[in-house]
Design a protein around this motif. Structure first.
Motif, PDB file in Angstrom:
ATOM      1  N   LYS A 193       7.602  17.502   0.808  1.00 48.13           N
ATOM      2  CA  LYS A 193       8.826  18.085   1.365  1.00 48.13           C
ATOM      3  C   LYS A 193       9.925  18.039   0.301  1.00 48.13           C
ATOM      4  O   LYS A 193      10.249  16.981  -0.234  1.00 48.13           O
ATOM      5  CB  LYS A 193       9.259  17.312   2.611  1.00 48.13           C
ATOM      6  CG  LYS A 193      10.440  17.929   3.323  1.00 48.13           C
ATOM      7  CD  LYS A 193      10.645  17.257   4.686  1.00 48.13           C
ATOM      8  CE  LYS A 193      11.770  17.909   5.467  1.00 48.13           C
ATOM      9  NZ  LYS A 193      13.081  17.778   4.866  1.00 48.13           N
ATOM     10  N   VAL A 194      10.436  19.211  -0.001  1.00 47.15           N
ATOM     11  CA  VAL A 194      11.532  19.327  -0.964  1.00 47.15           C
ATOM     12  C   VAL A 194      12.633  20.116  -0.263  1.00 47.15           C
ATOM     13  O   VAL A 194      12.463  21.325  -0.002  1.00 47.15           O
ATOM     14  CB  VAL A 194      11.093  20.076  -2.236  1.00 47.15           C
ATOM     15  CG1 VAL A 194      12.183  19.983  -3.306  1.00 47.15           C
ATOM     16  CG2 VAL A 194       9.772  19.553  -2.759  1.00 47.15           C
ATOM     17  N   GLU A 195      13.711  19.427   0.085  1.00 44.74           N
ATOM     18  CA  GLU A 195      14.805  20.057   0.861  1.00 44.74           C
ATOM     19  C   GLU A 195      14.210  20.697   2.114  1.00 44.74           C
ATOM     20  O   GLU A 195      13.556  19.998   2.873  1.00 44.74           O
ATOM     21  CB  GLU A 195      15.560  21.058  -0.016  1.00 44.74           C
ATOM     22  CG  GLU A 195      16.043  20.475  -1.349  1.00 44.74           C
ATOM     23  CD  GLU A 195      17.089  19.356  -1.217  1.00 44.74           C
ATOM     24  OE1 GLU A 195      17.601  19.120  -0.123  1.00 44.74           O
ATOM     25  OE2 GLU A 195      17.372  18.684  -2.241  1.00 44.74           O
ATOM     26  N   ASP A 196      14.362  22.021   2.291  1.00 43.86           N
ATOM     27  CA  ASP A 196      13.859  22.624   3.532  1.00 43.86           C
ATOM     28  C   ASP A 196      12.488  23.267   3.365  1.00 43.86           C
ATOM     29  O   ASP A 196      12.020  23.987   4.242  1.00 43.86           O
ATOM     30  CB  ASP A 196      14.868  23.659   4.062  1.00 43.86           C
ATOM     31  CG  ASP A 196      15.118  24.765   3.052  1.00 43.86           C
ATOM     32  OD1 ASP A 196      14.674  24.625   1.894  1.00 43.86           O
ATOM     33  OD2 ASP A 196      15.756  25.772   3.421  1.00 43.86           O
ATOM     34  N   LYS A 197      11.830  23.014   2.275  1.00 40.79           N
ATOM     35  CA  LYS A 197      10.494  23.584   2.063  1.00 40.79           C
ATOM     36  C   LYS A 197       9.421  22.499   2.239  1.00 40.79           C
ATOM     37  O   LYS A 197       9.624  21.340   1.863  1.00 40.79           O
ATOM     38  CB  LYS A 197      10.382  24.176   0.660  1.00 40.79           C
ATOM     39  CG  LYS A 197      11.070  25.534   0.518  1.00 40.79           C
ATOM     40  CD  LYS A 197      10.727  26.149  -0.818  1.00 40.79           C
ATOM     41  CE  LYS A 197      11.123  27.620  -0.865  1.00 40.79           C
ATOM     42  NZ  LYS A 197      10.354  28.472   0.043  1.00 40.79           N
ATOM     43  N   ALA A 198       8.286  22.911   2.809  1.00 37.33           N
ATOM     44  CA  ALA A 198       7.205  21.948   3.030  1.00 37.33           C
ATOM     45  C   ALA A 198       5.865  22.565   2.630  1.00 37.33           C
ATOM     46  O   ALA A 198       5.641  23.762   2.833  1.00 37.33           O
ATOM     47  CB  ALA A 198       7.180  21.522   4.493  1.00 37.33           C
ATOM     48  N   PHE A 199       5.006  21.732   2.079  1.00 35.31           N
ATOM     49  CA  PHE A 199       3.697  22.186   1.600  1.00 35.31           C
ATOM     50  C   PHE A 199       2.632  21.187   2.045  1.00 35.31           C
ATOM     51  O   PHE A 199       2.922  20.011   2.243  1.00 35.31           O
ATOM     52  CB  PHE A 199       3.684  22.312   0.067  1.00 35.31           C
ATOM     53  CG  PHE A 199       4.717  23.262  -0.449  1.00 35.31           C
ATOM     54  CD1 PHE A 199       4.417  24.604  -0.636  1.00 35.31           C
ATOM     55  CD2 PHE A 199       6.011  22.820  -0.712  1.00 35.31           C
ATOM     56  CE1 PHE A 199       5.388  25.488  -1.090  1.00 35.31           C
ATOM     57  CE2 PHE A 199       6.986  23.687  -1.165  1.00 35.31           C
ATOM     58  CZ  PHE A 199       6.677  25.027  -1.347  1.00 35.31           C
ATOM     59  N   GLU A 200       1.415  21.720   2.167  1.00 34.51           N
ATOM     60  CA  GLU A 200       0.282  20.869   2.530  1.00 34.51           C
ATOM     61  C   GLU A 200      -0.772  20.995   1.439  1.00 34.51           C
ATOM     62  O   GLU A 200      -1.183  22.103   1.103  1.00 34.51           O
ATOM     63  CB  GLU A 200      -0.292  21.341   3.869  1.00 34.51           C
ATOM     64  CG  GLU A 200      -1.484  20.559   4.343  1.00 34.51           C
ATOM     65  CD  GLU A 200      -2.130  21.241   5.540  1.00 34.51           C
ATOM     66  OE1 GLU A 200      -1.681  20.999   6.670  1.00 34.51           O
ATOM     67  OE2 GLU A 200      -3.070  22.037   5.330  1.00 34.51           O
ATOM     68  N   ILE A 201      -1.184  19.865   0.890  1.00 30.95           N
ATOM     69  CA  ILE A 201      -2.207  19.858  -0.159  1.00 30.95           C
ATOM     70  C   ILE A 201      -3.390  19.054   0.379  1.00 30.95           C
ATOM     71  O   ILE A 201      -3.244  17.879   0.713  1.00 30.95           O
ATOM     72  CB  ILE A 201      -1.672  19.242  -1.478  1.00 30.95           C
ATOM     73  CG1 ILE A 201      -0.495  20.090  -2.002  1.00 30.95           C
ATOM     74  CG2 ILE A 201      -2.741  19.208  -2.543  1.00 30.95           C
ATOM     75  CD1 ILE A 201       0.837  19.513  -1.768  1.00 30.95           C
ATOM     76  N   THR A 202      -4.537  19.717   0.451  1.00 33.55           N
ATOM     77  CA  THR A 202      -5.707  19.075   1.047  1.00 33.55           C
ATOM     78  C   THR A 202      -6.676  18.614  -0.035  1.00 33.55           C
ATOM     79  O   THR A 202      -7.057  19.403  -0.911  1.00 33.55           O
ATOM     80  CB  THR A 202      -6.432  20.059   1.988  1.00 33.55           C
ATOM     81  OG1 THR A 202      -5.500  20.479   2.990  1.00 33.55           O
ATOM     82  CG2 THR A 202      -7.635  19.411   2.661  1.00 33.55           C
TER      83      THR A 202
END
Lengths: 358, 144
Positions: free
Chosen positions: B36-45
């Motif tokens: 999570k960076v500020e209002d952005k979110a990522f998923e790394i599997t």
């Protein structure tokens, strides 16, 4: 002395083939399993299929018979095993064992020892005092699960394999901290001795008692300390040592949490008994003779101050470490199903807890 | 040059670490990491020996990860620039573990301590994942 001619004739003959019995080979007993390899290779979970994956709730024989093999009469008994699955089981034992086998490392070749350079005396001595303590602790951490190996039935072999992998991990931790102490001109310093808390782990009379005390409480605390180790590290070698040890320790904590959860789900009547073990362990961990000698505490303050001599700063960081240890311990107990521990936790730990989230 | 944070940036790292056996050498890793960076979110599997997938998700979906790493854009930039400048060997103050230890609210977050422990269980894998960013040029979305 004359030898009977009949004996000589018999000795001159080619040895004959014994009659073949083949009674061990019964087609109806062979389940015809063909295990398939997966992304992680051929793991235990992949061969635990059909009758081979049926884990008995109670181990009823005291022999070395492998689960799924065919019993034979007249076999000698080798041990009294812990019979009940619920007393020793964790659903993640196979996963953690395979992971341990995959993630092994060598203290001889995977640590960049060449990055260890001369340090100010006080910092080197503080690090060596910490390493002395950890060398002792890891010796006990290998002994404690090792004591239980002979009591795990082949019917529950997954747990035995996990314990063996833990003993190997602890052996490596012992050797890597010993090596660090001896690699830079200082050596081992003051021994802490078997503190009351650690002695209590070794004295456990029950597997779940040992696991809750060692995996969940003691190793949980040590895991947090290892994670902090990267902060106090003076070089790449120490960063790597602490990071790799923290990984290993996390597997042990993971087994302990899942074992405790399994026990509480399958033998809920043991809840109060487990609280009793933790009551005693928490009290001993807070005992003046525990947590190692004052040497360890002072060494931690020195390293956490960055070797600046600002012990107030070191104390502030040490308090943050203690707070994390207590909170993570409580959160793991919640995951295991022992959330009511919060109300009866030793005040020495309880005062460090954040308020519950809901 | 890939912009951080973006799917393209994480994909570039994924290709790097999957491409040269470095994750395989560390052993299996099965975890879903959120970033999570500020209002952005990522998923790394991560699955078995590979980084198996990267995607952008909503903040609400972070609850489905095993843990997520949350810091300000400035903190992420400081860490990644240090990794880049040190050739993939960040200062002790800027390793994942130390950032997590020093941040009052933590860096790795999860409501489930047992799932969060996967951050520590595979710590070397995740550190290597971010260390690989030293091999690409990174442009920061919001310069610090």
């Amino acid at each position: 002395m004359a030898i009977d001619q009949a004996v000589i004739d018999e000795l001159r003959k080619e040895p004959g083939m014994p009659d073949i019995d083949l009674s061990w080979l019964r087609e109806e007993d062979a389940p015809g399993i063909v295990a398939k390899m997966g992304k992680r290779g051929l793991t235990l979970d992949q061969i635990n299929t059909g009758v081979y994956g049926e884990v008995p709730e109670t181990a009823t024989h005291g022999t070395t018979r492998s689960r799924g093999s065919i019993p034979r009469a007249g076999v000698l008994r080798t041990a009294y095993f812990v019979p009940e699955k619920s007393d020793i089981w964790a659903d993640n034992a196979t996963l953690i064992y395979e992971e341990a086998a995959q993630r092994q490392w060598s203290s001889a070749t995977d640590i960049p020892w060449e990055t260890v350079q001369p340090l100010p005396d006080i910092v080197e001595e503080a690090i060596c005092q910490i390493c002395t303590f950890l060398t002792e602790v890891e010796f006990i951490a290998g002994d404690a699960p090792g004591q239980w190996l002979k009591q795990i039935s082949p019917d529950h072999y997954e747990v035995a394999l996990y314990l063996i992998s833990q003993v190997m991990d602890e052996a490596r931790h012992l050797d890597v901290f010993r090596k660090r102490a001896l690699v830079n001109g200082c050596g081992l310093l003051e021994a802490a001795g078997a503190t009351r808390g650690l002695r209590n782990v070794l004295d456990s009379k029950d597997f779940t008692e040992m696991s809750a005390l060692m995996h969940v409480l003691a190793e949980g605390f040590v895991q947090t300390m290892f994670r902090t180790g990267e902060f106090i590290a003076q070089n790449e070698a120490e960063k790597m040592i602490f990071r790799l040890c923290a990984q290993d320790e996390s597997r042990h904590v993971g087994f302990g949490v899942m074992h405790l959860r399994y026990v509480l789900e399958h033998a809920p009547e043991r809840r109060e008994e487990i609280h009793h073990y933790l009551d005693r362990a928490e009290q001993l961990f807070g005992h003046p003779t525990d947590g190692g000698s004052s040497g360890l505490q002072e060494a931690l303050l020195i390293t956490m101050s960055g070797g600046t001599g600002d012990l107030d700063k070191g104390a502030e960081i040490a308090m943050a470490l203690n707070k994390k240890q207590a909170n993570e311990y409580m959160h793991r107990l919640e995951v295991a199903g022992l959330g009511d521990r919060r109300e009866r936790m030793n005040p020495a730990f309880g005062m460090l807890l954040d308020p519950p989230k809901n | 040059m890939a912009k951080f944070p973006s799917v393209e940036w994480f994909e570039a790292i994924k290709d790097l670490v999957n491409g040269d056996d470095r994750l395989r050498k560390l052993g299996t890793c099965d975890a879903i990491m959120g970033v999570k960076v500020e209002d952005k979110a990522f998923e790394i599997t991560f699955e078995a020996f590979d980084c198996a997938g990267v995607r952008e998700i909503s903040e609400a979906d972070l609850g489905n990860t095993d843990f997520y790493l949350e810091a300000s854009a400035e903190a992420w930039q400081e860490m990644l620039e240090n990794i880049s400048q040190s050739g993939g060997k960040p200062d002790r103050q800027l390793t994942l573990n130390t950032i997590d230890f020093l941040a009052p609210e933590g860096f790795a977050k999860s409501d489930d301590q047992s799932r969060k422990d996967s951050f520590y269980r595979y710590g070397q894998t995740f550190q290597m994942f971010f260390n690989a960013s030293a091999e690409i040029k990174t442009e920061f979305a919001v310069p610090a």
